[in-house]
Design a protein around this motif. Structure first.
Motif, PDB file in Angstrom:
ATOM      1  N   PHE A  81       0.827  -1.201   0.000  1.00  0.00           N
ATOM      2  CA  PHE A  81       0.000   0.000   0.000  1.00  0.00           C
ATOM      3  C   PHE A  81       0.867   1.259   0.000  1.00  0.00           C
ATOM      4  CE2 PHE A  81      -2.110   3.433   2.322  1.00  0.00           C
ATOM      5  CZ  PHE A  81      -3.239   3.606   1.535  1.00  0.00           C
ATOM      6  N   TYR A  82       1.845   1.321   0.908  1.00  0.00           N
ATOM      7  CA  TYR A  82       2.682   2.518   0.990  1.00  0.00           C
ATOM      8  C   TYR A  82       3.645   2.626  -0.187  1.00  0.00           C
ATOM      9  CZ  TYR A  82       0.615   3.589   5.416  1.00  0.00           C
ATOM     10  OH  TYR A  82      -0.292   3.916   6.381  1.00  0.00           O
ATOM     11  N   ASN A 121       2.877   1.779  -3.206  1.00  0.00           N
ATOM     12  CA  ASN A 121       2.040   2.265  -4.309  1.00  0.00           C
ATOM     13  C   ASN A 121       1.450   3.643  -4.063  1.00  0.00           C
ATOM     14  OD1 ASN A 121       2.368  -0.046  -5.927  1.00  0.00           O
ATOM     15  ND2 ASN A 121       0.801  -1.123  -4.769  1.00  0.00           N
ATOM     16  N   ASN A 122       1.510   4.115  -2.829  1.00  0.00           N
ATOM     17  CA  ASN A 122       0.923   5.413  -2.461  1.00  0.00           C
ATOM     18  C   ASN A 122       1.908   6.235  -1.633  1.00  0.00           C
ATOM     19  OD1 ASN A 122      -2.019   4.988  -3.373  1.00  0.00           O
ATOM     20  ND2 ASN A 122      -1.577   3.170  -2.160  1.00  0.00           N
ATOM     21  N   GLN A 125       2.616   9.227  -1.534  1.00  0.00           N
ATOM     22  CA  GLN A 125       2.134  10.544  -1.125  1.00  0.00           C
ATOM     23  C   GLN A 125       1.586  10.552   0.299  1.00  0.00           C
ATOM     24  OE1 GLN A 125       0.953   8.592  -3.490  1.00  0.00           O
ATOM     25  NE2 GLN A 125      -1.223   8.828  -3.850  1.00  0.00           N
ATOM     26  N   VAL A 126       1.237   9.381   0.821  1.00  0.00           N
ATOM     27  CA  VAL A 126       0.695   9.298   2.171  1.00  0.00           C
ATOM     28  C   VAL A 126       1.729   9.747   3.201  1.00  0.00           C
ATOM     29  CG1 VAL A 126      -0.182   7.717   3.927  1.00  0.00           C
ATOM     30  CG2 VAL A 126      -0.922   7.488   1.564  1.00  0.00           C
ATOM     31  N   HIS A 152       4.786  15.644  -1.379  1.00  0.00           N
ATOM     32  CA  HIS A 152       4.466  14.938  -2.627  1.00  0.00           C
ATOM     33  C   HIS A 152       3.343  15.678  -3.351  1.00  0.00           C
ATOM     34  CE1 HIS A 152       3.137  11.835  -5.397  1.00  0.00           C
ATOM     35  NE2 HIS A 152       4.256  11.195  -5.142  1.00  0.00           N
ATOM     36  N   ARG A 186      -0.307  14.374  -2.913  1.00  0.00           N
ATOM     37  CA  ARG A 186      -0.818  14.166  -1.554  1.00  0.00           C
ATOM     38  C   ARG A 186      -2.243  14.694  -1.374  1.00  0.00           C
ATOM     39  NH1 ARG A 186       1.629  13.269   3.697  1.00  0.00           N
ATOM     40  NH2 ARG A 186       0.311  14.157   5.312  1.00  0.00           N
ATOM     41  N   ARG A 211      -4.624  14.949  -3.482  1.00  0.00           N
ATOM     42  CA  ARG A 211      -5.591  14.109  -4.174  1.00  0.00           C
ATOM     43  C   ARG A 211      -5.829  12.790  -3.459  1.00  0.00           C
ATOM     44  NH1 ARG A 211      -2.118  15.159  -8.577  1.00  0.00           N
ATOM     45  NH2 ARG A 211      -1.632  12.962  -8.554  1.00  0.00           N
ATOM     46  N   PHE A 212      -4.911  12.380  -2.584  1.00  0.00           N
ATOM     47  CA  PHE A 212      -5.011  11.063  -1.977  1.00  0.00           C
ATOM     48  C   PHE A 212      -6.273  10.904  -1.140  1.00  0.00           C
ATOM     49  CE2 PHE A 212      -3.579   6.972  -0.999  1.00  0.00           C
ATOM     50  CZ  PHE A 212      -3.999   6.719   0.290  1.00  0.00           C
ATOM     51  N   GLN A 264      -8.976   9.388  -3.149  1.00  0.00           N
ATOM     52  CA  GLN A 264      -8.689   8.023  -3.582  1.00  0.00           C
ATOM     53  C   GLN A 264      -8.783   7.039  -2.426  1.00  0.00           C
ATOM     54  OE1 GLN A 264      -4.794   8.439  -5.184  1.00  0.00           O
ATOM     55  NE2 GLN A 264      -5.460   9.557  -6.985  1.00  0.00           N
ATOM     56  N   ALA A 265      -8.497   7.476  -1.209  1.00  0.00           N
ATOM     57  CA  ALA A 265      -8.473   6.572  -0.060  1.00  0.00           C
ATOM     58  C   ALA A 265      -9.847   6.044   0.283  1.00  0.00           C
ATOM     59  CB  ALA A 265      -7.876   7.281   1.149  1.00  0.00           C
TER      60      ALA A 265
END
Length: 154
Positions: A122-123, A125-126, A128-129, A134, A137, A139-140, A143-144
């Protein structure tokens, strides 16, 4: 490199990691990501020829340009090469992660019982978390709301 990267970060993080391992770091051989990769590549290639039991003295003697590694002559060549490769990975990750360490995230998750199946993926692939600068970030958050198929709460 990321927006938070400043010149010299790679060298700083590489040196910190090698020093934490108690290993010497000769100047110029690992100063930048590209130089470090080139040095490690030379070490791996020479080690493949000499064999995994080779010493640093043998590695240095069999190459051109690695003379500064003579300070590590008493260390096994494969151990030092492995530590250098690991330190390149740590330094690259911290440089891209604005100084953050992925291990910090995993330790915190374990200590606080926040682990779940697919945590590492998960991290990865993401990013920005955990990277506050980032560009994706903001936009996340949207998506979450839709968890990935392999995401499960433990």
């Amino acid at each position: 490199m990321g927006q938070c990267y400043t010149s010299g970060d790679f060298k700083k993080y590489f040196n910190e990691n090698m020093q934490d391992l108690g290993l010497p770091v000769p100047s110029t051989l690992f100063d930048t990501y590209n130089t470090a990769l080139s040095t490690a590549s030379t070490m791996v290639g020479t080690l493949a020829t000499l064999g995994k039991g080779a010493t640093m003295a043998e590695l240095v003697g069999a190459t051109v340009g690695l003379e500064k590694l003579a300070v590590a002559a008493s260390i096994g060549a494969s151990a030092y090469t492995g530590a250098a490769i690991g330190s390149i990975a740590v330094a690259a990750g911290r440089s891209l992660g604005c100084g953050s360490r992925m291990s910090d995230l995993f330790v915190m998750a374990r200590q606080n019982k926040l682990e779940f199946d697919g945590l590492a993926a998960f991290y990865a692939n993401n990013p920005q978390v955990i990277q506050k600068n980032h560009p994706g970030r903001a936009r996340f958050g949207m998506q979450a709301r839709i968890a990935p198929a392999n995401f499960s709460y433990a």
